[in-house]
Design an enzyme around this catalytic site. Structure first.
Site, PDB file in Angstrom:
ATOM      1  N   SER A 144     -16.442  12.623  11.666  1.00 45.13           N
ATOM      2  CA  SER A 144     -17.142  11.612  12.484  1.00 45.13           C
ATOM      3  C   SER A 144     -16.154  10.808  13.340  1.00 45.13           C
ATOM      4  CB  SER A 144     -17.985  10.686  11.613  1.00 45.13           C
ATOM      5  OG  SER A 144     -17.219  10.127  10.571  1.00 45.13           O
ATOM      6  N   HIS A 163     -20.005  16.459   5.148  1.00 41.94           N
ATOM      7  CA  HIS A 163     -19.442  15.133   5.489  1.00 41.94           C
ATOM      8  C   HIS A 163     -20.408  14.060   4.960  1.00 41.94           C
ATOM      9  CE1 HIS A 163     -17.022  12.223   7.461  1.00 41.94           C
ATOM     10  NE2 HIS A 163     -17.439  12.353   8.721  1.00 41.94           N
ATOM     11  N   HIS A 212     -12.167  16.849  -1.601  1.00 45.66           N
ATOM     12  CA  HIS A 212     -11.788  16.137  -0.372  1.00 45.66           C
ATOM     13  C   HIS A 212     -10.694  16.907   0.351  1.00 45.66           C
ATOM     14  CE1 HIS A 212     -10.801  12.898   2.414  1.00 45.66           C
ATOM     15  NE2 HIS A 212     -12.003  12.439   2.118  1.00 45.66           N
ATOM     16  N   ARG A 261     -12.737   4.468  -3.272  1.00 47.37           N
ATOM     17  CA  ARG A 261     -14.066   3.975  -2.873  1.00 47.37           C
ATOM     18  C   ARG A 261     -15.089   4.310  -3.946  1.00 47.37           C
ATOM     19  NH1 ARG A 261     -14.515   6.953   2.848  1.00 47.37           N
ATOM     20  NH2 ARG A 261     -13.945   8.657   1.424  1.00 47.37           N
ATOM     21  N   ASP A 290     -19.050   9.663  -1.707  1.00 47.75           N
ATOM     22  CA  ASP A 290     -20.470  10.034  -1.658  1.00 47.75           C
ATOM     23  C   ASP A 290     -21.086  10.299  -3.022  1.00 47.75           C
ATOM     24  OD1 ASP A 290     -20.531   9.871   1.105  1.00 47.75           O
ATOM     25  OD2 ASP A 290     -19.777  11.913   1.322  1.00 47.75           O
TER      26      ASP A 290
HETATM   27  N1  NMX Z   1     -17.791  22.353  -4.917  1.00 48.38           N
HETATM   28  C1  NMX Z   1     -17.557  23.689  -4.841  1.00 48.38           C
HETATM   29  N2  NMX Z   1     -16.566  24.234  -4.127  1.00 48.38           N
HETATM   30  C2  NMX Z   1     -15.738  23.379  -3.486  1.00 48.38           C
HETATM   31  C3  NMX Z   1     -15.883  21.988  -3.557  1.00 48.38           C
HETATM   32  C4  NMX Z   1     -16.969  21.477  -4.288  1.00 48.38           C
HETATM   33  N3  NMX Z   1     -17.233  20.162  -4.357  1.00 48.38           N
HETATM   34  N4  NMX Z   1     -14.913  21.412  -2.818  1.00 48.38           N
HETATM   35  C5  NMX Z   1     -14.181  22.408  -2.300  1.00 48.38           C
HETATM   36  N5  NMX Z   1     -14.686  23.611  -2.703  1.00 48.38           N
HETATM   37  C6  NMX Z   1     -14.266  24.936  -2.287  1.00 48.38           C
HETATM   38  C7  NMX Z   1     -14.394  25.063  -0.781  1.00 48.38           C
HETATM   39  O1  NMX Z   1     -15.743  25.327  -0.405  1.00 48.38           O
HETATM   40  C8  NMX Z   1     -13.420  26.183  -0.496  1.00 48.38           C
HETATM   41  O2  NMX Z   1     -14.058  27.382  -0.850  1.00 48.38           O
HETATM   42  P1  NMX Z   1     -13.815  28.734   0.035  1.00 48.38           P
HETATM   43  O3  NMX Z   1     -12.353  29.025  -0.119  1.00 48.38           O
HETATM   44  O4  NMX Z   1     -14.714  29.725  -0.600  1.00 48.38           O
HETATM   45  O5  NMX Z   1     -14.195  28.386   1.440  1.00 48.38           O
HETATM   46  C9  NMX Z   1     -12.319  25.914  -1.500  1.00 48.38           C
HETATM   47  O6  NMX Z   1     -12.888  25.120  -2.537  1.00 48.38           O
HETATM   48  C10 NMX Z   1     -11.115  25.170  -0.915  1.00 48.38           C
HETATM   49  O7  NMX Z   1     -11.591  23.990  -0.294  1.00 48.38           O
HETATM   50  P2  NMX Z   1     -10.677  22.673  -0.239  1.00 48.38           P
HETATM   51  O8  NMX Z   1      -9.478  23.010   0.568  1.00 48.38           O
HETATM   52  O9  NMX Z   1     -10.476  22.096  -1.577  1.00 48.38           O
HETATM   53  O10 NMX Z   1     -11.641  21.652   0.534  1.00 48.38           O
HETATM   54  P3  NMX Z   1     -11.853  21.459   2.106  1.00 48.38           P
HETATM   55  O11 NMX Z   1     -10.776  20.582   2.609  1.00 48.38           O
HETATM   56  O12 NMX Z   1     -12.022  22.772   2.804  1.00 48.38           O
HETATM   57  O13 NMX Z   1     -13.247  20.728   2.147  1.00 48.38           O
HETATM   58  C11 NMX Z   1     -14.877  19.170   1.419  1.00 48.38           C
HETATM   59  C12 NMX Z   1     -13.399  19.388   1.750  1.00 48.38           C
HETATM   60  C13 NMX Z   1     -15.090  17.681   1.190  1.00 48.38           C
HETATM   61  C14 NMX Z   1     -15.725  19.603   2.616  1.00 48.38           C
HETATM   62  C15 NMX Z   1     -15.235  19.979   0.145  1.00 48.38           C
HETATM   63  O14 NMX Z   1     -14.501  19.484  -0.957  1.00 48.38           O
HETATM   64  C16 NMX Z   1     -16.720  19.963  -0.177  1.00 48.38           C
HETATM   65  O15 NMX Z   1     -17.454  20.789   0.370  1.00 48.38           O
HETATM   66  N6  NMX Z   1     -17.196  18.999  -1.037  1.00 48.38           N
HETATM   67  C17 NMX Z   1     -18.594  18.856  -1.308  1.00 48.38           C
HETATM   68  C18 NMX Z   1     -19.284  18.127  -0.170  1.00 48.38           C
HETATM   69  C19 NMX Z   1     -18.856  16.678  -0.107  1.00 48.38           C
HETATM   70  O16 NMX Z   1     -18.828  15.964  -1.099  1.00 48.38           O
HETATM   71  N7  NMX Z   1     -18.551  16.204   1.119  1.00 48.38           N
HETATM   72  C20 NMX Z   1     -18.265  14.772   1.337  1.00 48.38           C
HETATM   73  C21 NMX Z   1     -16.797  14.471   1.654  1.00 48.38           C
HETATM   74  C22 NMX Z   1     -16.595  12.997   1.839  1.00 48.38           C
HETATM   75  N8  NMX Z   1     -17.300  12.455   3.036  1.00 48.38           N
HETATM   76  O17 NMX Z   1     -17.830  11.394   3.012  1.00 48.38           O
HETATM   77  O18 NMX Z   1     -17.301  13.131   4.088  1.00 48.38           O
HETATM   78  C1  MLT Z   2     -14.794  10.065   5.218  1.00 49.95           C
HETATM   79  O1  MLT Z   2     -14.981   8.936   4.758  1.00 49.95           O
HETATM   80  O2  MLT Z   2     -14.757  10.292   6.439  1.00 49.95           O
HETATM   81  C2  MLT Z   2     -14.705  11.230   4.262  1.00 49.95           C
HETATM   82  O3  MLT Z   2     -14.107  10.871   3.064  1.00 49.95           O
HETATM   83  C3  MLT Z   2     -14.202  12.495   4.865  1.00 49.95           C
HETATM   84  C4  MLT Z   2     -12.768  12.565   5.266  1.00 49.95           C
HETATM   85  O4  MLT Z   2     -12.001  11.627   5.202  1.00 49.95           O
HETATM   86  O5  MLT Z   2     -12.372  13.702   5.668  1.00 49.95           O
END
Ligand code: NMX
Ligand code: MLT
Length: 447
Positions: A244, A274, A321, A330, A376
């Protein structure tokens, strides 16, 4: 010694004047110094970790979490002034801190409140645009559209088209930013009452602070004002690379006005990886709750539910994350709030159990680099407890908060003359050729 009180806008200008020479010196004397390198993995992997953005509004430490203007969240909550009898600080105080870099006095907070009071009236047509949406609309789409329609208000656009010096870009941007921030609580509360309360809107009360007025317009008693202060302060900024904030910065770099930029920022926040994750958590927990016929699952039952979700190829919302490598501070701050105010809430007891059960499962699953909860995983249950049960609305709240940090960033981007953003892309063929050529120079890579 008595020092004269400096008003908010003048204070920002003084800070800008002092900051500009630092950026000029970096460009003039150190332009060619290499500070990072880029791997094939980073090009394919969402540019993770590449140091390629600059902001002084906040910095995210992988272990210690977000720092606003160099201060940890604990320091921010401790040092910002609070309304009489409240546990949480004024959001206007945070606006002051993010925009100027200094902690405000009570008079400084009053200045920001005055600025918002003058600017809070929402034009009639914005209500009409919101009213025109069907009742089943996505609240983030309504929010984004409401902001888009207000582009006609942009002071920056008018000034730019009548001839504006680059050095002065910040000034009409300040006007647009404050005009927008002052109206966001009314827009969000109106979307809520329109979609979920049969359109029975409560008019804004100019005598209240930003969060107090939002709670009032939502029709929710104390301590929902403090819940709102907590929520807005925690979600305001997370350095520049999150989707964002980066979207807001990118769109602003073409000199689009703030209404268009924040609308784009809202669209970016609306994805499940996100901001939308905050509502996905509640949805996922309610599915489990109905599966359990409302009783609390045992650790083994919860573990199984987490594995079922992973085995279905889905992510566990609220965990993981891209930058953090510890539990998100947070999350901890919200957890401490919940332990103080709502320890027996049935959904909180689920969230509390997840805190213990999910990380070991994610570690065993072996994919997520960070198995710990993020912001979240906790925000929704607090809203739920205080009566905001329509979880499709939660990301709108996140959006109101994030606009504070992103507008501060846009104002400073313009003040410091940062150019239009334009990274270089290459083709798969080119990347293959570059990768093979470089790998040939590393003996272990070609054995
Ligand atoms: N559950 C299952 N698999 C996960 C999760 C999770 N919570 N987090 C990461 N992975 C997987 C990810 O999908 C990836 O799989 P693949 O290799 O098959 O593509 C692998 O682990 C490596 O990912 P990372 O490098 O650890 O994470 P990345 O930096 O790519 O993504 C998020 C970060 C936040 C997108 C990821 O952790 C996620 O999808 N979390 C769940 C959704 C979430 O809570 N998002 C909110 C983040 C905070 N916000 O406010 O934005
Ligand atoms: C945020 O607050 O924007 C989330 O934790 C996602 C991020 O920092 O990548």
């Amino acid at each position: 010694m008595i020092t004269a009180h400096i008003m908010f806008k003048e204070k920002i200008y003084k800070k800008i004047e002092r900051w500009r020479p630092r950026i000029k010196k970096l460009v003039d004397e150190y332009e060619d110094v290499v500070i990072d390198s880029v791997t094939v993995g980073q090009v394919i992997g969402g540019m993770r970790g590449i140091k390629s953005l600059i902001t002084d509004i906040s910095y995210l430490d992988p272990d210690k979490g977000i720092h606003y203007r160099g201060y940890s969240l604990d320091e921010v909550f401790d040092k910002l002034p609070k309304p009489e009898g409240c546990e949480m600080p004024y959001v206007e105080g945070l606006v002051y801190l993010l925009y100027t870099g200094d902690f405000p006095t009570r008079d400084d907070v009053e200045d920001v409140m005055d600025e918002f009071r003058k600017r809070r009236i929402l034009p009639r047509y914005v209500y009409e645009v919101i009213d025109a949406f069907p009742p089943t609309s996505n609240p983030m789409a309504v929010f984004s559209a409401a902001l888009l329609t207000m582009a006609r208000e942009s002071f920056f656009n008018r000034k730019y088209h009548s001839g504006l010096q680059k050095n002065d870009y910040w000034e009409p941007t300040y006007e647009d930013a404050l005009n927008l921030l002052a109206k966001l609580p009314t827009i969000a509360a109106y979307i809520y009452t329109k979609l979920y309360r049969g359109g029975k809107a409560i008019p804004s009360n100019p005598n209240l602070d930003m969060a107090g007025d939002f709670a009032h317009m939502m029709g929710i008693d104390k301590p929902y004002d403090d819940v709102t202060r907590l929520h807005y302060i925690l979600h305001a900024d997370h350095e520049s690379g999150n989707v964002s904030a980066h979207t807001g910065h990118l769109v602003a770099s073409s000199l689009s006005d703030i209404y268009l930029c924040i609308s784009a920022m809202i669209n970016a926040l609306a994805g499940p990886l996100h901001g939308l994750a905050n509502q996905e958590v509640l949805k996922w927990l309610h599915e489990l709750k109905s599966k359990m016929s409302d009783s609390l699952p045992t650790d083994d039952e919860l573990k199984q539910y987490v594995w079922d979700t992973l085995n279905a190829g889905l992510v566990i919302p609220g965990f993981g994350h891209a930058v953090l490598r510890r539990t998100d501070p947070r999350y901890i701050i919200q957890r401490e709030f919940a332990l103080r105010h709502m320890p027996d809430d049935p959904i909180f007891r689920y969230v509390d159990k997840l805190y213990r059960v999910v990380p070991p499962v994610l570690m065993k699953h072996g994919k997520a680099k960070n198995p710990w909860p993020n912001v979240d995983a906790h925000s929704g249950v607090i809203q739920w407890h205080y009566g905001v049960r329509e979880y499709e609305f939660y990301t709108v709240l996140f959006g109101v908060a994030r606009a504070i940090g992103v507008t501060a960033n846009i104002l400073w981007d313009r003040a410091l003359g940062y150019p239009i953003e334009r990274p270089k892309s290459i083709t798969t063929d080119m990347l293959e050729r570059m990768a093979i050529k470089k790998a040939e120079k590393i003996p272990s890579k070609i054995s």
